[in-house]
Design an enzyme around this catalytic site. Sequence first.
Site, mmCIF file in Angstrom:
data_model
loop_
_atom_site.group_PDB
_atom_site.id
_atom_site.type_symbol
_atom_site.label_atom_id
_atom_site.label_comp_id
_atom_site.label_asym_id
_atom_site.label_seq_id
_atom_site.Cartn_x
_atom_site.Cartn_y
_atom_site.Cartn_z
ATOM 1 N N ASN A 203 21.867 -97.481 33.386
ATOM 2 C CA ASN A 203 21.197 -96.178 33.253
ATOM 3 C C ASN A 203 21.639 -95.209 34.339
ATOM 4 O OD1 ASN A 203 19.886 -96.687 30.904
ATOM 5 N ND2 ASN A 203 17.825 -96.777 31.745
ATOM 6 N N PHE A 244 28.448 -89.581 26.314
ATOM 7 C CA PHE A 244 27.668 -89.122 27.476
ATOM 8 C C PHE A 244 28.436 -88.124 28.322
ATOM 9 C CE2 PHE A 244 23.414 -90.970 27.950
ATOM 10 C CZ PHE A 244 23.354 -91.538 26.682
ATOM 11 N N LEU A 245 29.206 -87.305 27.647
ATOM 12 C CA LEU A 245 29.897 -86.208 28.327
ATOM 13 C C LEU A 245 29.473 -84.880 27.723
ATOM 14 C CD1 LEU A 245 33.562 -87.493 28.894
ATOM 15 C CD2 LEU A 245 31.762 -87.187 30.596
ATOM 16 N N CYS A 255 13.350 -92.745 30.776
ATOM 17 C CA CYS A 255 14.155 -93.826 31.348
ATOM 18 C C CYS A 255 15.165 -93.385 32.394
ATOM 19 C CB CYS A 255 14.868 -94.572 30.234
ATOM 20 S SG CYS A 255 13.702 -95.228 29.047
ATOM 21 N N LYS A 258 13.637 -92.007 35.656
ATOM 22 C CA LYS A 258 12.867 -93.065 36.336
ATOM 23 C C LYS A 258 13.803 -94.124 36.948
ATOM 24 C CE LYS A 258 11.081 -96.232 33.539
ATOM 25 N NZ LYS A 258 11.308 -97.654 33.691
HETATM 26 C C1 UGA Z 1 18.371 -94.300 27.777
HETATM 27 C C2 UGA Z 1 19.661 -95.126 27.646
HETATM 28 O O1 UGA Z 1 20.637 -94.393 26.922
HETATM 29 C C3 UGA Z 1 19.363 -96.442 26.906
HETATM 30 O O2 UGA Z 1 20.527 -97.244 26.869
HETATM 31 C C4 UGA Z 1 18.259 -97.184 27.656
HETATM 32 O O3 UGA Z 1 17.906 -98.381 26.987
HETATM 33 C C5 UGA Z 1 17.031 -96.302 27.742
HETATM 34 O O4 UGA Z 1 17.372 -95.087 28.428
HETATM 35 C C6 UGA Z 1 15.981 -97.074 28.488
HETATM 36 O O5 UGA Z 1 16.196 -97.418 29.652
HETATM 37 O O6 UGA Z 1 14.951 -97.447 27.887
HETATM 38 P P1 UGA Z 1 16.994 -92.662 26.166
HETATM 39 O O7 UGA Z 1 16.268 -92.252 27.393
HETATM 40 O O8 UGA Z 1 16.219 -92.998 24.952
HETATM 41 O O9 UGA Z 1 17.938 -93.937 26.474
HETATM 42 O O10 UGA Z 1 17.957 -91.453 25.739
HETATM 43 P P2 UGA Z 1 19.488 -91.053 25.955
HETATM 44 O O11 UGA Z 1 20.120 -90.953 24.633
HETATM 45 O O12 UGA Z 1 20.136 -91.884 26.967
HETATM 46 O O13 UGA Z 1 19.324 -89.567 26.525
HETATM 47 C C7 UGA Z 1 18.754 -89.333 27.805
HETATM 48 C C8 UGA Z 1 18.882 -87.892 28.184
HETATM 49 O O14 UGA Z 1 20.246 -87.575 28.479
HETATM 50 C C9 UGA Z 1 18.462 -86.890 27.112
HETATM 51 O O15 UGA Z 1 17.741 -85.859 27.732
HETATM 52 C C10 UGA Z 1 19.766 -86.373 26.551
HETATM 53 O O16 UGA Z 1 19.651 -85.072 26.045
HETATM 54 C C11 UGA Z 1 20.630 -86.399 27.795
HETATM 55 N N1 UGA Z 1 22.084 -86.477 27.508
HETATM 56 C C12 UGA Z 1 22.610 -87.562 26.889
HETATM 57 C C13 UGA Z 1 22.923 -85.441 27.916
HETATM 58 O O17 UGA Z 1 22.450 -84.437 28.512
HETATM 59 N N2 UGA Z 1 24.258 -85.529 27.688
HETATM 60 C C14 UGA Z 1 24.799 -86.598 27.061
HETATM 61 O O18 UGA Z 1 26.035 -86.601 26.880
HETATM 62 C C15 UGA Z 1 23.969 -87.634 26.651
#
Ligand code: UGA
Length: 432
Positions: A203, A244-245, A255, A258
């Site tokens: 994470n 994730f870019l 998550c 935190k």
């Molecule tokens: C995240 C991890 O991706 C999961 O692998 C993990 O299991 C989970 O936390 C956890 O620990 O329970 P999640 O918080 O559901 O999952 O959502 P993400 O898809 O990771 O997005 C997190 C944040 O990053 C969002 O606000 C999203 O908009 C942002 N994000 C994501 C970006 O700004 N850019 C990106 O390229 C990808």
Amino acid sequence: MSEREPIGVIGTGWVGLVTAACFAELGHRVVARDIVAEKVAALQAGELPFHEPGLADLVTGNAERLTFTTGIAEVLDEARLIFVCVQTPPTHSGDADLSAVIRAVEEIGSAPDRALVMKSTVPVGTGKTIKREAPELAYVSCPEFLREGTAVKDFMEPDRVVIGAGTGDEWAANAVAELYEPFGAPILRTDVASAEMVKLASNAFLATKISFINEIANVSEEVGAEVTEVARGMGLDDRIGPKFLRAGAGYSGSCLPKDVSGLKQLAGNSGYHFQLLTSVIEVNELQKRRLIGKLNKHLGSLAGKRVALLGLAFKPDTDDMREAASLVLAARLESEGAAVVAYDPVAEERARELLPAVEMSQSAMDAVDGADAVVLITEWPEFAELDWAEVRKRMNTPLLVDGRNFLDAEAVRAAGLTYEGIGRPSASEPQG
Ligand code: UGA
């Protein structure tokens, strides 16, 4: 099917409920326990406490194998593998609050033929402490990597399964590995501390990737590059990868924020200053506020201005608003004296409690009516389909800030709106 290992689940939040429903779908008998009686009653009636695509069908479709209860005895009577999926929110110091975990361990008790399978995200060292307190109880660290919004798919089609256990607890690790075999994913067998660290490090790395591309976006704005093109070019390198870019209004949710602060705190507690994560966190905090600067650039003072927010949830396909950029933005706008109106297809109910001063609209078109600016915060697919000419007609000042680089900038501009993205050249700047 009835031969499959029965499973106990403690905690019916995102991880617990998805774990319970997916194992039930695989044919296991599952007893899921939560201490909140109303939540259990709702689940027994087939009502879910949150929005997660595909989950309601799994819960109702597997009702005969899936029991929801408030009683721990029912779990202990039926299952020897007990998945602990309780919340571990951050405390004021940034450490993880382990009170729900400790309570679960006490309730499970110490028994030689029982295993605690830790799915909750916990600091490295938690397993060791629990083993010291309950040496007879087998302990397996099996962190969860699902994302909200795609939780069922992520659980059923994992990239990898991580199973950490110490000497003497191999039987439990073997039993957990057997549960996960049908998913066909690589299974990493390791020690408990390393398994715990894989979760936090994963994470934190994802958050680092996001803060990195956000800084590249901010520099791109200064030097006339387009961050989506930069990310495309970087992502073609196998060692970097395209995921994730996506630059935007920062990472949010329950998550990443935190776990990044949890890992930083864990390092600090053991005498190491994790400098990189300090910056990752700071960049993210600032990123959430950058949208305000973009509004100021075009509108000057925001006092008395009407700003429409499209999307409030921390990401699409969820109604979760924990650490959402919308919360920071709405609070900043209100303190600048702006009137804030918002629309979100599923998060409205949660948003009403969290953002009492924000006027909630029933559609995107209603929200933009009379607005001096529209800010897209959550990339809900329906926002890509909006009739921009109609949006332009309804707005007072035609300014659109795309906080997720989600929209087709040319289409928006062609309809007569001023488009501002993240790390994308402004309309006024020459492109070439
Ligand atoms: C995240 C991890 O991706 C999961 O692998 C993990 O299991 C989970 O936390 C956890 O620990 O329970 P999640 O918080 O559901 O999952 O959502 P993400 O898809 O990771 O997005 C997190 C944040 O990053 C969002 O606000 C999203 O908009 C942002 N994000 C994501 C970006 O700004 N850019 C990106 O390229 C990808």
